[in-house]
Structure formats: structure tokens, C-alpha cells
Design an enzyme around this catalytic site. Sequence first.
Site, PDB file in Angstrom:
ATOM      1  CG  ASP A 109      -0.400   0.188   2.518  1.00  0.00           C
ATOM      2  OD1 ASP A 109       0.840   0.352   2.607  1.00  0.00           O
ATOM      3  OD2 ASP A 109      -1.148   0.216   3.519  1.00  0.00           O
ATOM      4  CB  CYS A 122       0.606  -2.631   4.576  1.00  0.00           C
ATOM      5  SG  CYS A 122       0.300  -3.764   5.951  1.00  0.00           S
ATOM      6  CB  THR A 172       1.683  -3.303  10.793  1.00  0.00           C
ATOM      7  OG1 THR A 172       0.523  -3.714  10.042  1.00  0.00           O
ATOM      8  CG2 THR A 172       1.380  -2.032  11.579  1.00  0.00           C
ATOM      9  CG  HIS A 232       9.844 -25.642   9.980  1.00  0.00           C
ATOM     10  ND1 HIS A 232      10.040 -25.656  11.338  1.00  0.00           N
ATOM     11  CD2 HIS A 232      10.960 -26.217   9.447  1.00  0.00           C
ATOM     12  CE1 HIS A 232      11.218 -26.210  11.625  1.00  0.00           C
ATOM     13  NE2 HIS A 232      11.800 -26.552  10.491  1.00  0.00           N
ATOM     14  CG  HIS A 234       8.516 -29.292   8.612  1.00  0.00           C
ATOM     15  ND1 HIS A 234       8.229 -28.916   9.910  1.00  0.00           N
ATOM     16  CD2 HIS A 234       9.827 -29.650   8.591  1.00  0.00           C
ATOM     17  CE1 HIS A 234       9.330 -29.026  10.639  1.00  0.00           C
ATOM     18  NE2 HIS A 234      10.310 -29.463   9.874  1.00  0.00           N
TER      19      HIS A 234
HETATM   20  C1  RB5 Z   1      -2.139   2.450   6.577  1.00  0.00           C
HETATM   21  O1  RB5 Z   1      -2.151   3.612   7.332  1.00  0.00           O
HETATM   22  C2  RB5 Z   1      -1.943   1.257   7.485  1.00  0.00           C
HETATM   23  O2  RB5 Z   1      -3.103   0.988   8.207  1.00  0.00           O
HETATM   24  C3  RB5 Z   1      -1.529   0.051   6.674  1.00  0.00           C
HETATM   25  O3  RB5 Z   1      -0.364   0.343   5.958  1.00  0.00           O
HETATM   26  C4  RB5 Z   1      -1.216  -1.224   7.442  1.00  0.00           C
HETATM   27  O4  RB5 Z   1      -0.316  -0.975   8.480  1.00  0.00           O
HETATM   28  C5  RB5 Z   1      -2.373  -2.025   7.867  1.00  0.00           C
HETATM   29  O5  RB5 Z   1      -2.244  -3.146   8.389  1.00  0.00           O
END
Ligand code: RB5
Length: 149
Positions: free
Chosen positions: A12, A69, A71, A102, A137
Amino acid sequence: MTDTKRIVLSSDHAAIDLRQAIARHIEAKGWEAVDIGPTTPESTHYPEHGAAAARKVASGDCALGIILCGTGQGIMMAANKVPGIRCGVCADPFSARMIRAHNDAQILSLGARIVGEGLALEIVDAFLETEFEGGRHGTRVDMIKALEA
Ligand code: RB5
């Protein structure tokens, strides 16, 4: 390194720079980076990009995938909704090796707000350079596959 070398990348808006750095890095190492974007920084929706990359892998067009993204979590959740896909978020190289060895994960998810570029590239190398071990596995991965049936 596996003999199939096409690697799909998507993200993203939170991870465009890191995704492009990873694409350059893996191309330099001889993999083919199939970077499906986005390329502009407008806010976008990670489920669309996770699903698009996962479909490239599920269809056989690409052998493995790397998605990002902020996180790594949201886009991982979306990718895992595509039948046949196993995707894990990693913030260390050991985990990246293990999800290949695995779990036979085909897609690595990274958080661009969690890992810096240097660590991310080490994680990517660990993921791409590790083969699935099979054996016991394989039995467990088959049990994951059965959950989709
Ligand atoms: C975008 O702000 C953020 O929510 C996205 O990049 C991600 O971290 C979502 O899991």
C-alpha cells in the site's frame, strides 16, 4: 535459490519506497521482480494489493511474493484469504527462513513502519534463499490446506 525466479511485489502507500528498494535488490541478485505497484503516494487500500499479489502466486504466474504495508499485518490478512496462499509477517531473518522451511509460505509480508531497509533486505534474502523441507512439515502444511476444503 529455486529455479522459478518470478517474484511478485505489492504494497500500500505506506511502503512504496521500501518495496521499490526490495525490487532493485532482488533484481540485482538474479530474481525477476514483478512489481505490481502502486507507484504514487496517494492513500490506498492494502486488501486490494494483498489480494492482487496473492492471486499472481495462486495462479502460478509467480513463484513467490513479497508484500508490504505499514505493519505488514493487514496486507498479510488479505493475502491469506486467497485460496492456497500461506503468508507470514516477519521482522527477523530466522522467522523468514522458517516460514519457507517449515510452513511452505509462498508470500512474505513486511511492515515498512517496523523494519528498516537493511534488516528488510536480510529478511528478504532469508525468505528467497530457503527451500521447504517437506517431511513432517509437509504433513502439517497438508493439514492447513485441508482447512480450506
Ligand atoms: C495504513 O495507514 C496502514 O493501516 C496500513 O499500511 C497497514 O499498516 C495495515 O495493516
